[in-house]
Write a protein that holds these residues in place. Structure first.
Motif, PDB file in Angstrom:
ATOM      1  N   PHE A 198       0.829  -1.201   0.000  1.00 16.70           N
ATOM      2  CA  PHE A 198       0.000   0.000   0.000  1.00 16.70           C
ATOM      3  C   PHE A 198       0.866   1.254   0.000  1.00 16.70           C
ATOM      4  N   ARG A 199       1.852   1.297   0.875  1.00 12.23           N
ATOM      5  CA  ARG A 199       2.709   2.480   0.947  1.00 12.23           C
ATOM      6  C   ARG A 199       3.449   2.704  -0.367  1.00 12.23           C
ATOM      7  N   ALA A 200       3.936   1.621  -0.956  1.00 11.75           N
ATOM      8  CA  ALA A 200       4.642   1.759  -2.222  1.00 11.75           C
ATOM      9  C   ALA A 200       3.703   2.265  -3.320  1.00 11.75           C
ATOM     10  N   VAL A 201       2.475   1.744  -3.343  1.00 15.77           N
ATOM     11  CA  VAL A 201       1.503   2.168  -4.358  1.00 15.77           C
ATOM     12  C   VAL A 201       1.153   3.645  -4.178  1.00 15.77           C
ATOM     13  N   MET A 202       0.903   4.073  -2.938  1.00 13.79           N
ATOM     14  CA  MET A 202       0.541   5.473  -2.701  1.00 13.79           C
ATOM     15  C   MET A 202       1.647   6.410  -3.176  1.00 13.79           C
ATOM     16  N   LYS A 203       2.881   6.086  -2.877  1.00 10.02           N
ATOM     17  CA  LYS A 203       3.987   6.941  -3.295  1.00 10.02           C
ATOM     18  C   LYS A 203       4.157   6.921  -4.814  1.00 10.02           C
ATOM     19  N   GLU A 204       3.935   5.770  -5.434  1.00  6.64           N
ATOM     20  CA  GLU A 204       4.049   5.667  -6.886  1.00  6.64           C
ATOM     21  C   GLU A 204       2.985   6.506  -7.579  1.00  6.64           C
ATOM     22  N   VAL A 205       1.733   6.388  -7.141  1.00  5.95           N
ATOM     23  CA  VAL A 205       0.650   7.141  -7.768  1.00  5.95           C
ATOM     24  C   VAL A 205       0.855   8.636  -7.554  1.00  5.95           C
ATOM     25  N   ALA A 206       1.252   9.023  -6.354  1.00  6.55           N
ATOM     26  CA  ALA A 206       1.490  10.440  -6.084  1.00  6.55           C
ATOM     27  C   ALA A 206       2.595  10.983  -6.984  1.00  6.55           C
ATOM     28  N   ALA A 207       3.679  10.238  -7.138  1.00 10.11           N
ATOM     29  CA  ALA A 207       4.787  10.693  -7.979  1.00 10.11           C
ATOM     30  C   ALA A 207       4.350  10.855  -9.435  1.00 10.11           C
ATOM     31  N   ARG A 208       3.519   9.926  -9.914  1.00 11.41           N
ATOM     32  CA  ARG A 208       3.024  10.016 -11.298  1.00 11.41           C
ATOM     33  C   ARG A 208       2.180  11.256 -11.504  1.00 11.41           C
ATOM     34  N   GLN A 209       1.548  11.766 -10.445  1.00 11.64           N
ATOM     35  CA  GLN A 209       0.714  12.961 -10.547  1.00 11.64           C
ATOM     36  C   GLN A 209       1.473  14.228 -10.161  1.00 11.64           C
ATOM     37  N   GLY A 210       2.776  14.090  -9.887  1.00 15.45           N
ATOM     38  CA  GLY A 210       3.571  15.248  -9.530  1.00 15.45           C
ATOM     39  C   GLY A 210       3.414  15.675  -8.084  1.00 15.45           C
ATOM     40  N   ASN A 211       2.903  14.768  -7.240  1.00 14.18           N
ATOM     41  CA  ASN A 211       2.700  15.074  -5.829  1.00 14.18           C
ATOM     42  C   ASN A 211       3.535  14.136  -4.969  1.00 14.18           C
ATOM     43  N   TYR A 212       3.307  14.195  -3.667  1.00 18.95           N
ATOM     44  CA  TYR A 212       4.062  13.352  -2.746  1.00 18.95           C
ATOM     45  C   TYR A 212       3.147  12.856  -1.639  1.00 18.95           C
ATOM     46  N   ALA A 213       3.170  11.557  -1.363  1.00 19.86           N
ATOM     47  CA  ALA A 213       2.383  10.962  -0.286  1.00 19.86           C
ATOM     48  C   ALA A 213       3.295  10.697   0.900  1.00 19.86           C
ATOM     49  N   THR A 214       2.903  11.182   2.076  1.00 16.98           N
ATOM     50  CA  THR A 214       3.720  10.967   3.268  1.00 16.98           C
ATOM     51  C   THR A 214       2.919  10.265   4.358  1.00 16.98           C
TER      52      THR A 214
END
Length: 446
Positions: free
Chosen positions: A213-229
């Motif tokens: 889950f954590r890896a997916v959240m960071k991957e999707v955020a990066a693809r959208q130009g954002n960051y998940a913390t």
């Protein structure tokens, strides 16, 4: 070769998988990964893949550095975001010593050991996490030194076309593509804060799912130009991010927490499990709240459970007994609200389940439930009612864990020593740091 291994090898060939990522974690739960060529997977199943354990935090000394990764074929999944140059997949691994024994440093093995204990008592354990996190514009602070959230929305707000809405849709789709079932998702209370709840699964699968889950959240955020913390408390004046987790024990097909004759449908086994959680809550906080920042969440209000208590449908309590479906036996469960979103799920679940099992095994008595908002009580009222405080800092948590035979026995000597060494160093680094708060408060006036 067993059937699961054969399925993995055939899928790799049929789906044109070019890279197989082997995943595992260090003691604090940082995801580690090594990419394996498809031709090497069969040998990894039979012989393991060697690596330098001394380079992984908390694993081994340089003189004992050789270790093996043993892929678990039941965890094989295609990574749906890596398809441009051929498919990429992942498998979680168990960590072994060169002679093939489970490594004492492996957090996944710590959880396996506790689940084996539960099985010996006749129980299977299911967990259901509610994972909160912040979606930010960047991993860097803004001009004012604060993180920049992607929106200013609040709890359950609908933001048509907003970054968070698009993010949750894409993230849930990827999770489902990987076989990780999602119960629901929504905007949380803080600006840019989101929550996604995973469906119940056995505890080991849940821990693997949390890491994915954590890896997916960071991957999707990066693809959208954002960051998940998953930082527990990135904002001083907004709620922290927790990972409230629901626990249930089953004896065969029967929910061991359910008793239709009880006012709140909670069995003696369920009461003893909760009593175990409460008795050992402060001892395990070095894992359930493992960072300096975790205690800013714990003591920052906003329904964070800073006192040891339990209640029915009381969101200020450390342990809550939900009443969503009180007459449905299969849904009987308890919710532990002390976990934050950064916790190592393998070690956290191992300690919490072990605490509950100890309560059952030794017949712990459950105190009376709390019906008031624990934070609204006076210090004297909390003391009279027996609502003792959780540790106030990481330093307090380390000191409590150092004295705990229970934590040492569950984690094992290697993980216990490595974790405390890591946390002592973190506290030493933090206590000499001069913070912006100190500069604002003291620089111009002293």
């Amino acid at each position: 070769m067993d059937r699961q291994q054969d399925f993995v090898l055939r899928t790799i060939e049929d789906r044109d998988v070019r890279f197989v990522r082997l995943w595992f974690t260090d003691v604090v739960g940082t995801l580690k990964s090594v990419a394996l060529a498809p031709a090497e997977v069969e040998a990894a199943f039979t012989e393991g893949l060697g690596f330098d354990g001394s380079s992984i935090d908390g694993y081994t000394r340089v003189s004992e550095s050789d270790m093996l990764l043993q892929p678990d074929p039941s965890t094989f999944q295609i990574l749906p975001w890596r398809g441009e140059q051929g498919q990429t997949s992942r498998m979680f691994c168990d960590v072994l010593t060169p002679d093939g024994r489970p490594a004492g440093a492996d957090p996944r093995h710590v959880l396996r050991r506790v689940l084996d204990e539960a099985s010996a008592m006749g129980f299977s354990c299911y967990t259901h996490p509610e994972i909160e996190f912040y979606l930010l514009a960047s991993d860097q602070p803004g001009p004012d030194g604060q993180p920049v959230p992607v929106d200013s929305a609040g709890y359950f707000d609908n933001v048509p076309g907003g970054d968070a809405t698009d993010f949750r849709r894409d993230a849930v789709t990827l999770l489902e593509d990987m076989g990780i079932s999602v119960e629901f998702s929504h905007h949380e209370t803080g600006p840019g804060q989101n929550e996604i709840d995973l469906r119940a699964a056995d505890a080991l699968t849940t821990a693997d799912n949390v890491m994915t889950f954590r890896a997916v959240m960071k991957e999707v955020a990066a693809r959208q130009g954002n960051y998940a913390t998953f930082m527990p408390k990135p904002f001083a004046h907004h709620p922290g991010s927790g990972m409230h987790t629901h626990f249930s024990l089953f004896e065969g097909d029967e929910n061991a927490f359910y008793d239709p004759s009880d006012e709140f449908r909670l069995s003696v086994t369920g009461r003893q499990f909760i009593a175990g959680l409460l008795r050992h809550a402060d001892e395990v906080s070095v894992v359930t709240q493992q960072f300096v920042n975790s205690y800013k969440r714990l003591w920052g209000g906003d329904e964070a459970p800073a006192y040891v208590s339990w209640g029915h449908n009381n969101r200020s309590a450390l342990v809550r007994v939900p009443l969503y479906k009180p007459d449905k036996a299969g849904s009987a469960r308890i919710e532990y609200r002390g976990l934050d979103a950064s916790a190592n799920p393998y070690l956290a679940y191992a300690l919490l389940i072990a605490a509950g099992l100890k309560g059952i095994r030794e017949g712990y008595e459950l105190p009376e439930p709390v019906t008031e908002d624990v934070f609204s009580l006076t210090s004297n009222e909390r003391r009279v009612l027996g609502h003792t405080p959780m540790p106030g800092t990481l330093h307090d948590a380390v000191r409590r864990a150092e004295e705990s035979e229970f934590v040492a026995s569950v984690l094992g000597e290697h993980v216990f020593d490595a974790l405390l060494r890591n946390k002592r160093q973190e506290w030493d680094d933090y206590r000499v740091e001069v913070t912006p708060y100190e500069l604002r408060r003291y620089l111009s006036g002293l």
